[in-house]
Design a protein around this motif. Structure first.
Motif, PDB file in Angstrom:
ATOM      1  N   GLY A  12       0.836  -1.204   0.000  1.00 27.14           N
ATOM      2  CA  GLY A  12       0.000   0.000   0.000  1.00 27.14           C
ATOM      3  C   GLY A  12       0.865   1.246   0.000  1.00 27.14           C
ATOM      4  N   GLN A  15      -0.837   7.125   2.175  1.00 23.04           N
ATOM      5  CA  GLN A  15      -0.351   7.978   3.255  1.00 23.04           C
ATOM      6  C   GLN A  15       0.359   7.178   4.351  1.00 23.04           C
ATOM      7  OE1 GLN A  15      -1.833  11.580   3.306  1.00 23.04           O
ATOM      8  NE2 GLN A  15       0.122  11.753   4.345  1.00 23.04           N
ATOM      9  N   ALA A  16      -0.255   6.086   4.783  1.00 25.18           N
ATOM     10  CA  ALA A  16       0.316   5.308   5.898  1.00 25.18           C
ATOM     11  C   ALA A  16       1.560   4.535   5.462  1.00 25.18           C
ATOM     12  CB  ALA A  16      -0.739   4.336   6.441  1.00 25.18           C
ATOM     13  N   ALA A  38      -0.759  -0.592  -5.626  1.00 27.51           N
ATOM     14  CA  ALA A  38      -1.578  -1.141  -6.721  1.00 27.51           C
ATOM     15  C   ALA A  38      -1.852  -0.093  -7.801  1.00 27.51           C
ATOM     16  CB  ALA A  38      -2.895  -1.658  -6.157  1.00 27.51           C
ATOM     17  N   GLU A  39      -1.816   1.182  -7.411  1.00 24.55           N
ATOM     18  CA  GLU A  39      -2.162   2.230  -8.378  1.00 24.55           C
ATOM     19  C   GLU A  39      -0.952   2.587  -9.243  1.00 24.55           C
ATOM     20  OE1 GLU A  39      -4.783   5.437  -6.880  1.00 24.55           O
ATOM     21  OE2 GLU A  39      -4.510   4.491  -4.947  1.00 24.55           O
ATOM     22  N   ARG A  46      -5.063  12.220  -0.807  1.00 21.13           N
ATOM     23  CA  ARG A  46      -6.457  11.983  -1.195  1.00 21.13           C
ATOM     24  C   ARG A  46      -7.384  13.166  -0.888  1.00 21.13           C
ATOM     25  NH1 ARG A  46      -6.562   6.774  -3.020  1.00 21.13           N
ATOM     26  NH2 ARG A  46      -4.658   5.802  -2.277  1.00 21.13           N
ATOM     27  N   LYS A  51     -12.145  17.939  -3.450  1.00 21.42           N
ATOM     28  CA  LYS A  51     -12.159  19.403  -3.298  1.00 21.42           C
ATOM     29  C   LYS A  51     -11.457  20.028  -4.511  1.00 21.42           C
ATOM     30  CE  LYS A  51     -11.549  18.366   1.650  1.00 21.42           C
ATOM     31  NZ  LYS A  51     -10.799  17.122   1.784  1.00 21.42           N
ATOM     32  N   VAL A  84      -0.606  -6.785  -4.627  1.00 20.64           N
ATOM     33  CA  VAL A  84      -0.276  -8.036  -3.916  1.00 20.64           C
ATOM     34  C   VAL A  84      -1.528  -8.906  -3.849  1.00 20.64           C
ATOM     35  CG1 VAL A  84       0.451  -9.004  -1.694  1.00 20.64           C
ATOM     36  CG2 VAL A  84       1.534  -6.919  -2.584  1.00 20.64           C
ATOM     37  N   THR A 111      -3.155  -0.992   3.365  1.00 19.07           N
ATOM     38  CA  THR A 111      -3.938  -1.195   2.143  1.00 19.07           C
ATOM     39  C   THR A 111      -5.170  -0.287   2.020  1.00 19.07           C
ATOM     40  OG1 THR A 111      -4.928  -3.054   3.321  1.00 19.07           O
ATOM     41  CG2 THR A 111      -3.227  -3.592   1.724  1.00 19.07           C
ATOM     42  N   ARG A 132     -12.480   7.252  -4.225  1.00 19.85           N
ATOM     43  CA  ARG A 132     -11.373   6.900  -3.342  1.00 19.85           C
ATOM     44  C   ARG A 132     -10.034   7.304  -3.971  1.00 19.85           C
ATOM     45  NH1 ARG A 132     -10.436   5.746   2.038  1.00 19.85           N
ATOM     46  NH2 ARG A 132      -8.248   5.185   2.107  1.00 19.85           N
ATOM     47  N   ILE A 162     -17.456  13.015   2.333  1.00 18.59           N
ATOM     48  CA  ILE A 162     -17.083  12.955   0.910  1.00 18.59           C
ATOM     49  C   ILE A 162     -18.218  13.504   0.049  1.00 18.59           C
ATOM     50  CG2 ILE A 162     -16.497  11.367  -1.006  1.00 18.59           C
ATOM     51  CD1 ILE A 162     -14.293  10.875   0.774  1.00 18.59           C
ATOM     52  N   GLY A 283      -3.217   2.798   9.224  1.00 17.83           N
ATOM     53  CA  GLY A 283      -4.119   3.571   8.369  1.00 17.83           C
ATOM     54  C   GLY A 283      -5.541   3.039   8.340  1.00 17.83           C
ATOM     55  N   ASP A 284      -6.229   3.355   7.258  1.00 14.47           N
ATOM     56  CA  ASP A 284      -7.670   3.070   7.142  1.00 14.47           C
ATOM     57  C   ASP A 284      -7.990   1.579   7.174  1.00 14.47           C
ATOM     58  OD1 ASP A 284      -7.830   5.790   6.725  1.00 14.47           O
ATOM     59  OD2 ASP A 284      -9.019   5.657   4.890  1.00 14.47           O
ATOM     60  N   SER A 300      -8.515   9.019   8.620  1.00 12.28           N
ATOM     61  CA  SER A 300      -8.009  10.385   8.542  1.00 12.28           C
ATOM     62  C   SER A 300      -6.526  10.366   8.207  1.00 12.28           C
ATOM     63  CB  SER A 300      -8.221  11.119   9.865  1.00 12.28           C
ATOM     64  OG  SER A 300      -7.344  10.611  10.844  1.00 12.28           O
ATOM     65  N   VAL A 301      -6.087  11.476   7.650  1.00 11.88           N
ATOM     66  CA  VAL A 301      -4.671  11.625   7.320  1.00 11.88           C
ATOM     67  C   VAL A 301      -3.836  11.518   8.595  1.00 11.88           C
ATOM     68  CG1 VAL A 301      -2.972  13.316   6.543  1.00 11.88           C
ATOM     69  CG2 VAL A 301      -5.075  12.960   5.235  1.00 11.88           C
ATOM     70  N   TRP A 329     -10.094  16.999   9.424  1.00 14.55           N
ATOM     71  CA  TRP A 329     -10.667  18.251   8.908  1.00 14.55           C
ATOM     72  C   TRP A 329     -11.508  17.973   7.680  1.00 14.55           C
ATOM     73  CZ3 TRP A 329      -6.071  16.523   7.021  1.00 14.55           C
ATOM     74  CH2 TRP A 329      -5.855  16.646   5.650  1.00 14.55           C
TER      75      TRP A 329
END
Ligand SMILES: Cc1cc2nc3c(=O)[nH]c(=O)nc-3n(C[C@H](O)[C@H](O)[C@H](O)COP(=O)(O)OP(=O)(O)OC[C@H]3O[C@@H](n4cnc5c(N)ncnc54)[C@H](O)[C@@H]3O)c2cc1C
Length: 415
Positions: A12, A15-16, A38-39, A46, A51, A84, A111, A132, A162, A283-284, A300-301, A329
């Motif tokens: 992944g 951010q994390a 994966a991207e 994100r 925004k 993966v 991930t 996402r 979102i 992370g998430d 969250s970030v 935020w």
């Protein structure tokens, strides 16, 4: 685990994952670091996707979390388009979709999460989007351009952060917007009634139609490429695009298949350790058990960054739990909401300031303890609140509501 022959693999590249990689290097980890994403992109932010990325013609560099040269300098080996498919905890290896395999001495799972789909929208094709990734946001941007061109409205399903941010972005582009929320109010799971109502007024004042208790029967694509949203009572509305923001599920399938303990997310302790030695998560994709036995999943970030940091330390054998108050935020129009702490279970809500002035905070107490503060365009309140909650210092409800009382003083009083 720290020598030059060690190899930490991070699944992944968000951010994390990036934070874990950078923390390993800043803690003088000498081994190999492979960051698998994966991207097709290097790690990016994100938050702008709902925004400014939709409205401001940003270029990709403004979205990137780091310049390529930074990763090179830190010897973080980034593999993009590298998904993966399996983890073998016995042989300590990961298998990629393209057949490549990598062995690890330590593994970080970062991930993220996947948006929930709306089952009623199965047959609406590209007229219904979730959000996402950058690719999702690009598809929405294209859909919004089409709404402008064809003078068709946007329908947003879900009055969460979102959905509301996308709605605000679409209004900035001059698009008519309807928000469909199944609950009786916006952001019901995270905000108090007062702030929910304030948000509903904000969006209504900017021209958005809000429908609460919305029951959608089906969303279909008509022959002239318009989405038709039919409600259970039989009436319908049309849209050039439907954006669905009804929450996410943690990407924990890889971990589950590998026998790592999960419960709607990968279960971690305060340092990011999973149920398997040498495997941490951040992370998430994670959940934590709180002292009252309930499970907590944050999106969250700040959480991704702090857990990424803690997880890297854990792999190096150092306990560095994140102890501060969680914060988050959201930007909608010219309003910045900042949330510090967790308001669930709060029984008293105190307003500081004036809601009509569009700069105020709501202090949430559980019995007499300050547990969370939601601030609108009140950055100073937010910073003080984070500090107070982190240090477990509570003003009285009266002090919180009195704008003449300097809450910052409480920090020095109890230092
Ligand atoms: C549109 C949007 C707006 C947001 N706005 C805010 C905001 O205003 N404030 C805020 O605090 N937070 C915001 N967030 C939340 C915040 O961005 C996330 O909490 C944060 O990005 C989580 O980081 P992460 O590393 O856990 O997951 P992600 O950033 O999602 O990264 C996970 C990565 O793992 C990859 N991956 C998954 N499975 C595999 C696999 N099998 N192999 C390889 N790679 C894999 C994914 O492709 C993804 O790139 C927003 C999120 C979104 C989507």
């Amino acid at each position: 685990m720290t020598g030059a022959d060690s190899h930490i693999v991070i699944i992944g590249a968000g951010q994390a994952g990036l934070q874990a990689a950078e923390t390993l290097r800043s803690e003088a980890f000498e081994g190999r670091i492979t960051l698998l994403g994966a991207e097709p992109y290097a790690p990016y932010q994100r938050p702008p996707l709902s925004k400014a990325w939709l409205t401001d013609n940003l270029d990709a560099d403004q979205l990137a979390l780091r310049d390529h040269s930074v990763l090179e300098r830190k010897q973080i080996d980034l593999w993009t388009s590298a998904s993966v498919s399996a983890i073998d905890v016995r042989s300590q290896s990961v298998l990629l979709h393209d057949g490549r395999a990598l062995t690890y001495t330590g593994l970080v799972l970062a991930t993220g999460a996947t948006p929930r789909q709306l089952p009623q929208a199965r047959d609406a094709g590209d007229l219904v989007c979730t959000l996402r990734s950058r690719a999702d946001s690009d598809a929405i941007a294209q859909g919004l351009r089409s709404c402008v061109r064809r003078e068709l409205p946007l329908v947003v399903v879900g009055g969460g952060f979102i959905g509301l941010e996308v709605a605000a972005s679409a209004r900035k582009l001059g698009i008519a917007v309807t928000i469909l929320e199944a609950a009786p109010r916006l952001l019901e799971r995270v905000l108090s009634q007062d702030l929910s109502d304030w948000y509903a007024r904000l969006h209504a004042d900017r021209g958005t139609t809000l429908i609460f208790g919305a029951r959608i029967a089906e969303i279909r694509k008509t022959s002239n490429h318009v989405a038709e949203v039919e409600f259970v009572d039989g009436h319908s509305i049309v849209a050039g695009l439907v954006v669905v923001g009804i929450g996410v599920t943690a990407n924990d399938q890889l971990a589950r298949d590998a026998g790592i303990a999960c419960e709607a997310g990968i279960i971690v302790d305060a340092c990011g350790r999973t149920s398997v030695p040498n495997i941490v998560a951040a992370g998430d994709c994670t959940v934590r058990r709180l002292s009252d036995g309930t499970m907590l999943r944050l999106e969250s970030v700040q959480n991704a960054v702090e857990q990424g940091r803690s997880a890297a330390h854990a792999l190096l054998g150092v306990d560095k739990p994140s102890l501060g108050a969680p914060w988050f935020w959201s930007d909608q129009y010219d309003m910045k909401l900042q949330i510090a702490g967790l308001s669930r279970g709060a029984d008293t809500h105190v307003l500081r300031g004036d809601m009509e002035s569009h700069s105020f905070s709501i202090y949430h107490f559980r019995e007499t303890r300050l547990v969370a503060v939601d601030s609108i365009n009140a950055a100073r309140d937010h910073m003080i609140a984070r500090d107070l909650i982190g240090r477990q210092i509570s003003p009285t409800a009266q002090q919180a509501g009195d704008t003449a009382f300097n809450l910052a003083k409480l920090r020095t009083a109890q230092a």
